[in-house]
Design a protein around this motif. Structure first.
Motif, PDB file in Angstrom:
ATOM      1  N   PRO A  69      -0.237 -10.933 -18.235  1.00  0.00           N
ATOM      2  CA  PRO A  69      -1.030 -12.085 -17.794  1.00  0.00           C
ATOM      3  C   PRO A  69      -2.062 -11.664 -16.746  1.00  0.00           C
ATOM      4  O   PRO A  69      -1.766 -10.893 -15.830  1.00  0.00           O
ATOM      5  N   ARG A  70      -3.253 -12.159 -16.900  1.00  0.00           N
ATOM      6  CA  ARG A  70      -4.366 -11.797 -16.016  1.00  0.00           C
ATOM      7  C   ARG A  70      -4.057 -12.107 -14.555  1.00  0.00           C
ATOM      8  O   ARG A  70      -4.359 -11.321 -13.671  1.00  0.00           O
ATOM      9  N   ARG A  71      -3.439 -13.229 -14.284  1.00  0.00           N
ATOM     10  CA  ARG A  71      -3.185 -13.640 -12.901  1.00  0.00           C
ATOM     11  C   ARG A  71      -2.193 -12.717 -12.187  1.00  0.00           C
ATOM     12  O   ARG A  71      -2.101 -12.726 -10.967  1.00  0.00           O
ATOM     13  N   GLU A  72      -1.445 -11.896 -12.937  1.00  0.00           N
ATOM     14  CA  GLU A  72      -0.455 -11.011 -12.335  1.00  0.00           C
ATOM     15  C   GLU A  72      -0.965  -9.583 -12.096  1.00  0.00           C
ATOM     16  O   GLU A  72      -0.264  -8.770 -11.511  1.00  0.00           O
ATOM     17  N   VAL A  73      -2.181  -9.282 -12.537  1.00  0.00           N
ATOM     18  CA  VAL A  73      -2.698  -7.916 -12.438  1.00  0.00           C
ATOM     19  C   VAL A  73      -2.815  -7.450 -10.990  1.00  0.00           C
ATOM     20  O   VAL A  73      -2.258  -6.421 -10.610  1.00  0.00           O
ATOM     21  N   ARG A  74      -3.543  -8.174 -10.178  1.00  0.00           N
ATOM     22  CA  ARG A  74      -3.763  -7.729  -8.796  1.00  0.00           C
ATOM     23  C   ARG A  74      -2.465  -7.674  -7.981  1.00  0.00           C
ATOM     24  O   ARG A  74      -2.256  -6.703  -7.254  1.00  0.00           O
ATOM     25  N   PRO A  75      -1.577  -8.679  -8.090  1.00  0.00           N
ATOM     26  CA  PRO A  75      -0.303  -8.547  -7.366  1.00  0.00           C
ATOM     27  C   PRO A  75       0.522  -7.347  -7.851  1.00  0.00           C
ATOM     28  O   PRO A  75       1.155  -6.655  -7.038  1.00  0.00           O
ATOM     29  N   TRP A  76       0.492  -7.058  -9.164  1.00  0.00           N
ATOM     30  CA  TRP A  76       1.225  -5.901  -9.683  1.00  0.00           C
ATOM     31  C   TRP A  76       0.644  -4.604  -9.127  1.00  0.00           C
ATOM     32  O   TRP A  76       1.385  -3.726  -8.687  1.00  0.00           O
ATOM     33  N   LEU A  77      -0.679  -4.486  -9.134  1.00  0.00           N
ATOM     34  CA  LEU A  77      -1.313  -3.285  -8.590  1.00  0.00           C
ATOM     35  C   LEU A  77      -1.021  -3.125  -7.097  1.00  0.00           C
ATOM     36  O   LEU A  77      -0.716  -2.029  -6.632  1.00  0.00           O
ATOM     37  N   ALA A  78      -1.100  -4.215  -6.342  1.00  0.00           N
ATOM     38  CA  ALA A  78      -0.844  -4.148  -4.900  1.00  0.00           C
ATOM     39  C   ALA A  78       0.598  -3.757  -4.609  1.00  0.00           C
ATOM     40  O   ALA A  78       0.873  -3.011  -3.668  1.00  0.00           O
ATOM     41  N   GLY A  79       1.538  -4.233  -5.416  1.00  0.00           N
ATOM     42  CA  GLY A  79       2.942  -3.884  -5.221  1.00  0.00           C
ATOM     43  C   GLY A  79       3.284  -2.496  -5.718  1.00  0.00           C
ATOM     44  O   GLY A  79       4.155  -1.819  -5.163  1.00  0.00           O
ATOM     45  N   THR A  80       2.592  -2.040  -6.753  1.00  0.00           N
ATOM     46  CA  THR A  80       2.880  -0.736  -7.346  1.00  0.00           C
ATOM     47  C   THR A  80       2.220   0.388  -6.570  1.00  0.00           C
ATOM     48  O   THR A  80       2.824   1.446  -6.352  1.00  0.00           O
ATOM     49  N   TYR A  81       0.992   0.194  -6.171  1.00  0.00           N
ATOM     50  CA  TYR A  81       0.237   1.204  -5.435  1.00  0.00           C
ATOM     51  C   TYR A  81      -0.265   0.611  -4.120  1.00  0.00           C
ATOM     52  O   TYR A  81      -1.468   0.414  -3.940  1.00  0.00           O
ATOM     53  N   PRO A  82       0.645   0.334  -3.183  1.00  0.00           N
ATOM     54  CA  PRO A  82       0.223  -0.299  -1.925  1.00  0.00           C
ATOM     55  C   PRO A  82      -0.712   0.610  -1.129  1.00  0.00           C
ATOM     56  O   PRO A  82      -0.592   1.828  -1.153  1.00  0.00           O
ATOM     57  N   GLY A  83      -1.653  -0.041  -0.448  1.00  0.00           N
ATOM     58  CA  GLY A  83      -2.586   0.697   0.392  1.00  0.00           C
ATOM     59  C   GLY A  83      -3.779   1.275  -0.346  1.00  0.00           C
ATOM     60  O   GLY A  83      -4.637   1.899   0.261  1.00  0.00           O
ATOM     61  N   HIS A  84      -3.846   1.076  -1.642  1.00  0.00           N
ATOM     62  CA  HIS A  84      -4.989   1.569  -2.424  1.00  0.00           C
ATOM     63  C   HIS A  84      -5.828   0.381  -2.865  1.00  0.00           C
ATOM     64  O   HIS A  84      -5.319  -0.563  -3.450  1.00  0.00           O
ATOM     65  N   GLU A  85      -7.092   0.447  -2.578  1.00  0.00           N
ATOM     66  CA  GLU A  85      -8.010  -0.636  -2.914  1.00  0.00           C
ATOM     67  C   GLU A  85      -8.865  -0.247  -4.117  1.00  0.00           C
ATOM     68  O   GLU A  85      -9.233   0.915  -4.269  1.00  0.00           O
ATOM     69  N   PRO A  86      -9.203  -1.230  -4.956  1.00  0.00           N
ATOM     70  CA  PRO A  86     -10.119  -0.936  -6.063  1.00  0.00           C
ATOM     71  C   PRO A  86     -11.462  -0.450  -5.535  1.00  0.00           C
ATOM     72  O   PRO A  86     -11.923  -0.900  -4.483  1.00  0.00           O
ATOM     73  N   PRO A  87     -12.102   0.478  -6.243  1.00  0.00           N
ATOM     74  CA  PRO A  87     -13.429   0.946  -5.808  1.00  0.00           C
ATOM     75  C   PRO A  87     -14.447  -0.188  -5.939  1.00  0.00           C
ATOM     76  O   PRO A  87     -14.229  -1.138  -6.683  1.00  0.00           O
ATOM     77  N   PRO A  88     -15.567  -0.089  -5.243  1.00  0.00           N
ATOM     78  CA  PRO A  88     -16.561  -1.162  -5.291  1.00  0.00           C
ATOM     79  C   PRO A  88     -17.163  -1.375  -6.682  1.00  0.00           C
ATOM     80  O   PRO A  88     -17.606  -2.461  -7.001  1.00  0.00           O
TER      81      PRO A  88
END
Length: 133
Positions: A69-88
């Motif tokens: 689900p699209r709405r779960e992508v960013r929370p999954w990424l933040a929980g899986t790879y904490p401290g890493h931000e998407p590039p601009p």
């Protein structure tokens, strides 16, 4: 008998070498749990259509593709790879590049690249690539 051994031994060795090396460098299906563990991640519980392959030779390359689900992508990424931000900027809707440095943890990836493409409605296609050195 000595002639058979002297001629047959090297031929058998060549045949064995060809057999063992036939799949080197070719992507092979792998268990997604193992592929995601290599990438220091787990499949989201809501994921479906997961396909995982690995290529081995001097390095290991793992490719994982799944939908979630699209709405779960960013929370999954933040929980899986904490401290890493998407590039601009990236060539997808969401990207993330994670580097673990050299040498990687034993049995783990040195780097992980995630690209997410938003499909129709509420679906996101996630492509995760990981490799060691």
């Amino acid at each position: 008998m000595l002639v058979s051994f002297l001629c047959g031994g090297p031929l058998a060795l060549v045949a064995w070498t060809v057999w063992e090396w036939k799949d080197v460098g070719r992507a092979q299906p792998v268990d997604c749990t193992k592929a995601m563990a290599f990438a220091e991640a787990t499949l989201p519980k809501s994921a479906w259509d997961a396909r995982c392959t690995a290529t081995h030779w001097q390095d290991t390359f793992v490719d994982v593709e799944f939908r979630m689900p699209r709405r779960e992508v960013r929370p999954w990424l933040a929980g899986t790879y904490p401290g890493h931000e998407p590039p601009p900027s990236c060539h997808a809707d969401v990207c993330l590049d994670v580097g673990y440095g050299e040498p990687p943890a034993p049995g783990g990836a040195a780097a992980v690249n995630v690209k997410v493409t938003y499909e129709d409605g509420d679906t996101a296609l996630v492509h995760l690539g990981a490799f060691d050195l």
